[in-house]
Scaffold this motif. Structure first.
Motif, PDB file in Angstrom:
ATOM      1  N   GLU A 111       1.139  -0.877  -0.254  1.00 35.56           N
ATOM      2  CA  GLU A 111      -0.048  -0.129  -0.298  1.00 35.56           C
ATOM      3  C   GLU A 111       0.889   1.394  -0.057  1.00 35.56           C
ATOM      4  O   GLU A 111       1.677   1.644   0.698  1.00 35.56           O
ATOM      5  CB  GLU A 111      -1.072   0.136   1.486  1.00 35.56           C
ATOM      6  N   GLY A 112       0.513   1.604  -0.791  1.00 37.50           N
ATOM      7  CA  GLY A 112       1.422   3.171  -1.143  1.00 37.50           C
ATOM      8  C   GLY A 112       2.927   3.317  -1.591  1.00 37.50           C
ATOM      9  O   GLY A 112       3.219   4.385  -1.466  1.00 37.50           O
ATOM     10  N   LEU A 113       3.478   1.765  -1.839  1.00 39.11           N
ATOM     11  CA  LEU A 113       4.421   1.456  -1.727  1.00 39.11           C
ATOM     12  C   LEU A 113       5.817   1.736  -0.887  1.00 39.11           C
ATOM     13  O   LEU A 113       6.771   1.988  -0.745  1.00 39.11           O
ATOM     14  CB  LEU A 113       5.137   2.373  -3.078  1.00 39.11           C
ATOM     15  N   MET A 114       5.267   1.781   0.353  1.00 40.00           N
ATOM     16  CA  MET A 114       5.785   2.552   1.587  1.00 40.00           C
ATOM     17  C   MET A 114       7.060   1.648   2.057  1.00 40.00           C
ATOM     18  O   MET A 114       8.227   2.072   2.026  1.00 40.00           O
ATOM     19  CB  MET A 114       5.168   2.846   3.113  1.00 40.00           C
ATOM     20  N   GLU A 115       6.643  -0.012   1.482  1.00 42.33           N
ATOM     21  CA  GLU A 115       8.425  -0.671   1.677  1.00 42.33           C
ATOM     22  C   GLU A 115       8.887  -1.084   1.495  1.00 42.33           C
ATOM     23  O   GLU A 115      10.213  -0.343   1.247  1.00 42.33           O
ATOM     24  CB  GLU A 115       7.410  -2.112   1.984  1.00 42.33           C
ATOM     25  N   LEU A 116       8.780  -0.863  -0.041  1.00 45.86           N
ATOM     26  CA  LEU A 116       9.355  -0.494  -0.772  1.00 45.86           C
ATOM     27  C   LEU A 116      10.342   0.493  -0.933  1.00 45.86           C
ATOM     28  O   LEU A 116      11.342   0.647  -1.219  1.00 45.86           O
ATOM     29  CB  LEU A 116       8.963  -0.483  -2.545  1.00 45.86           C
ATOM     30  N   GLU A 117       9.911   1.864  -0.395  1.00 47.75           N
ATOM     31  CA  GLU A 117      10.282   3.354  -1.279  1.00 47.75           C
ATOM     32  C   GLU A 117      11.578   2.326   0.206  1.00 47.75           C
ATOM     33  O   GLU A 117      12.879   3.117   0.076  1.00 47.75           O
ATOM     34  CB  GLU A 117       9.601   4.232  -0.634  1.00 47.75           C
ATOM     35  N   SER A 118      11.066   2.445   1.351  1.00 45.33           N
ATOM     36  CA  SER A 118      11.569   2.233   2.266  1.00 45.33           C
ATOM     37  C   SER A 118      13.160   1.176   2.297  1.00 45.33           C
ATOM     38  O   SER A 118      13.962   1.724   2.646  1.00 45.33           O
ATOM     39  CB  SER A 118      11.204   1.649   4.081  1.00 45.33           C
TER      40      SER A 118
END
Length: 413
Positions: A243-250
């Motif tokens: 959701e929101g690519l938050m894990e990928l960005e982190s």
């Protein structure tokens, strides 16, 4: 039932009054016509422009993050000169991210160079050459019309193969089947393995017009154009459940900070860009244009509203004797009120309809790839604004007519 019948009778009186004074009616509705045309035309053009631009931006990938030196939208609080000090992302960093990212569905490295001479015998043109890695078509749209896309072995080995745009094929190989033939890019021979579908040009074309583009394996591109200053943009497509690519960005941020030996107190020396940030910036620009459309159209509508109100006062004055006769025969105040209110609303609605029709005619204009489309929402907006202007312009004259004393009204003649 009686009330409804009297309302319909009021509507009939209003319609007859407008028909009996066609010239005055026509002149009165011009102000509203110009105002509605100005507002709806601006809204329609803004919507069409925004749709065209966002459709073009969709080709840069869905659920995608971009690792680059420069941000899509500059932070005004961040010193601009610090952006220049940042290093370019490298192919080695791409390889590291490709090996370590767990939340990525696909990842590609890419770089481009414009104004490159491409040639086939005596036919030549300037094109933009784009070097990519294999997963490029998993993130970006690469619609192949003839031939095929790259194979993994061709990418890894850096072979001299190319996928070309429709304009490149037409210019270098007019009336020929280009796949399998050889062309020169910056003096080096390349075998054409695919030709893309014609996509046309847009108001915003990321990485240049797609029909004038040549796509080659990144290792080949690096040998040709990046022997001195190598650098890539890295595109990473996230999973649908992130959701929101938050894990990928982190995850990207953690790997790159470790790779570049950044201390916890140091800021990032790279940008993780989101296409939605670019779309939001474009949306804010169009919001200003929409506001300008309201301001421009409001002045015209204001003038039109005053014109309708003036005509309605004249109509009340002319029909004072008739109003007195109707009241003496038992007509209710709301019957008189509705006559003049409906007349004002009809006058304004006709003006609005004419303005909307002019915008509809505007949609047939050919403006390159920009398709002007009059939406149902803008039509309803135009009719709604016209109705409101009619009510506001006609309510005071209608009230003055409804409150007349019948004896005084009859004697007015």
């Amino acid at each position: 039932m009686r009330f409804l019948r009297q309302v319909l009778e009021s509507f009939r009186f209003a319609w007859q009054a407008l028909r009996s004074n066609l010239l005055r009616t026509t002149l009165s509705l011009l102000g509203v016509t110009v105002g509605i045309f100005a507002i709806i035309a601006v809204f329609t053009l803004v919507d069409s422009l925004e749709r065209n631009i966002k459709d073009r931006l969709n080709v840069i990938g869905d659920r995608t993050l971009y690792v680059q030196k420069w941000p899509f939208v500059f932070d005004p609080s961040f010193p601009w000169w610090r952006y220049f000090q940042r290093p370019e992302p490298t192919y080695a960093e791409y390889r590291m991210l490709a090996d370590r990212l767990e939340n990525a569905e696909a990842i590609t490295a890419m770089s481009g160079k414009g104004n490159v001479t491409v040639k086939n015998q005596n036919n030549l043109m300037k094109a933009r050459v784009f070097g990519v890695t294999y997963a490029y078509n998993a993130i970006m749209e690469v619609p192949i019309e003839q031939g095929r896309y790259f194979q993994p072995q061709e990418m890894e080995a850096g072979r001299n193969v190319v996928v070309i745009g429709a304009d490149v094929a037409d210019n270098l190989f007019p009336n020929q089947y280009a796949v399998g033939k050889t062309m020169k890019i910056s003096g080096l021979n390349f075998v054409i393995i695919g030709v893309q579908e014609r996509q046309g040009t847009g108001l915003i074309d990321i990485n240049g017009p797609p029909d004038e583009r040549c796509i080659i394996p990144y290792p080949t591109f690096a040998k040709l154009f990046q022997s001195i200053r190598p650098g890539v943009a890295i595109a990473v497509k996230g999973r649908a459940d992130d959701e929101g690519l938050m894990e990928l960005e982190s995850e990207i941020r953690g790997i790159l900070r470790a790779r570049r030996s950044l201390k916890p107190v140091q800021e990032d020396n790279f940008s993780i860009n989101r296409p939605e940030a670019l779309m939001a910036a474009i949306g804010s620009i169009f919001s200003v244009l929409t506001l300008a459309g309201w301001v421009i159209g409001s002045f015209s509508i204001l003038v039109g509203g005053f014109g309708i109100a003036n005509i309605m006062f004249v109509s009340v004055k002319e029909r004072t004797n008739i109003i007195g006769i109707q009241k003496s025969l038992g007509a209710k105040n709301y019957f008189i009120l509705f006559q003049f209110l409906f007349e004002a609303i009809l006058l304004s609605l006709v003006g609005g309809l004419v303005g909307i029709f002019l915008v509809y005619l505007l949609s047939f204009m050919q403006l390159g790839t920009l398709v002007i489309r009059l939406s149902i929402g803008n039509i309803m907006l135009g009719l709604g604004v016209s109705s409101i202007i009619g009510v506001i312009s006609g309510i005071v004259p209608a009230l003055s007519a409804a409150r007349m004393d019948p004896v005084t009204a009859i004697r007015s003649k």
